[in-house]
Design a protein around this motif. Sequence first.
Motif, short mmCIF file in Angstrom:
data_model
loop_
_atom_site.label_atom_id
_atom_site.label_comp_id
_atom_site.label_asym_id
_atom_site.label_seq_id
_atom_site.Cartn_x
_atom_site.Cartn_y
_atom_site.Cartn_z
N UNK A 49 42.44 -23.68 0.36
CA UNK A 49 42.44 -22.77 -0.79
C UNK A 49 41.19 -21.91 -0.72
N UNK A 50 41.34 -20.60 -0.66
CA UNK A 50 40.17 -19.72 -0.60
C UNK A 50 39.27 -19.92 -1.81
N UNK A 51 37.96 -19.97 -1.56
CA UNK A 51 37.01 -20.17 -2.64
C UNK A 51 36.09 -18.96 -2.73
N UNK A 52 36.18 -18.22 -3.80
CA UNK A 52 35.37 -17.03 -3.99
C UNK A 52 34.25 -17.36 -4.98
N UNK A 53 33.05 -17.51 -4.48
CA UNK A 53 31.91 -17.80 -5.34
C UNK A 53 31.08 -16.53 -5.50
N UNK A 54 30.51 -16.31 -6.67
CA UNK A 54 29.74 -15.08 -6.90
C UNK A 54 28.42 -15.09 -6.11
N UNK A 55 27.91 -13.91 -5.78
CA UNK A 55 26.62 -13.86 -5.08
C UNK A 55 25.49 -14.28 -6.01
N UNK A 56 24.38 -14.65 -5.40
CA UNK A 56 23.20 -15.03 -6.18
C UNK A 56 22.58 -13.76 -6.77
N UNK A 57 22.60 -13.67 -8.10
CA UNK A 57 21.98 -12.54 -8.79
C UNK A 57 20.76 -13.03 -9.56
N UNK A 58 19.81 -12.15 -9.71
CA UNK A 58 18.59 -12.52 -10.42
C UNK A 58 18.88 -12.77 -11.89
#
Length: 385
Positions: free
Chosen positions: A64-73
Motif C-alpha cells: 500500500x503506497x504511503x504518502x507522508x508529508x515533508x518535514x516543515x518547520x
Amino acid sequence: MAIRTDFAEGAFAPSHRADVAEALASQSGARIDVNRRRGRAAALNMAGRFETLERARTDDGWDIPEELPPFKTEVQVEKPRTALTRNESPDIPFDRSINPYRGCEHGCIYCFARPTHSYMGLSAGLDFEAKLFAKPDIAKLLERELSKPGYKPRPIAIGTNTDPYQPIEKEWRIMRQVLEVLEAAHHPVTIVTKSALVTRDIDILSRMAKDGLAKVALSVTTLDRSLARAMEPRAATPAKRLEAIKELSEAGIPVGAMMAPIIPGLTDHEIERVLDSVKAAGAREANYVILRLPFEVSPLFRDWLLRNYPDRYRHVMSLVRSMRDGKDYDAEFGKRMKGAGPYAWQIHRRFQMACKRLGLDQQRLPLRDDLFVPPLGAGVQLSLL
C-alpha cells in the motif's frame, strides 16, 4: 547487532556503500525518505536517548503506497522561568548566556546542541531542525533579572547553543527585543552567529559598540559553497558571512571569526584560506573549535559523512578518534574544545601561526561592565529611598 565502522581498504566500492549506510541507519534509526527531508542535513530521526521506545519502519507485506508529508518547520512557544543560563565550565570564557530559541533551522549536521532536543522528548535528528521552540517572553524575563538587587553585570554570550539569528528570527524578532533591553541597561553582550541577519541590528550594535558594550563573531567553517550547503543547509552562504563581517566592521562594531568546528580531513585544509578571507573582510580576532560529537551527534554525523563523502569516511573518523583518545568524543574539560594528540597540536599550531601572520592574535577586546544601569519598572519592588 553492532555495526563495524572502521572499514578495510576497498570497503567503499559502489556496491558496498549503500549497504554500509543502510546498516548504520538501522543502528541509529530509520532513514527518512529524501523527498520528505529535502533541504535538511540530517537523514535520521531516531528517538532521543531518554525515550523508552524507539519506532522503526518495516515492510509488513502490504503493498500500500504511503504518502507522508515533508518535514516543515514548526514553531512552538516555550515559556521559560529564567532568561539567563549560568555555567561554571572552566574552558568556556563566559558564565552566562541567553538562548532565544531551542532547536535550529540552520540544521548544521555537526551541531553539538542537537542532543538538547532529547529533553523535550524529540529527536536530535530532523526534529532538531524542524520542530523549534521560540521564547517570546525572554526579553521581559531578562529585564526582570537585570533589575534584581545584587545583580553583577558580566558579558552575556548569545549564540553559544543555537543560533539567535536563524531564519525564524525574521518573524519573531526575539533577538532584537533582547538587544533593546541590553542597550537600555548598558549591559555588555557577545554574539556568535552563522547568519547575515545580524546586520539587521547594526543600528543597536553600533551604538553599544561605541561604549564598548558589544562585539560579534561570525562562524565561517568553510569557503566551499557546495560543502556548506550540504553541511549547513539553511545557514548563510560563506560569501554572505564574509559580507556580514565587512558590514559590521565598517559600522564600527568589533567583529571576529570562529572556525567552529574544524573537521579533520574535511575542512582543516582551509584554515589559512578562511583566516585570510575573514581578515580581508575586517575581522579583528579569530578562534576555533574542533569537531565535537556528543551523544546522538555521532551517528548523525557519521551517517551524513557516508552519504556525502563516503570516500573520506574512514580517514575523517580516524583523525577524529586520534584526537579523542580513540573515541568519537571526549567531554573532558580542557580537551573537548581543541582535542588532544599530534594532529590536534598540528591544527593548533597552524591556526596560531596564521593568526600571528595576519594580526588576529592580538589581545581580545574586553567589554565594559561599569556602565550598567539596572532597568526600572520591570516588576521588581522599587526602593522607598
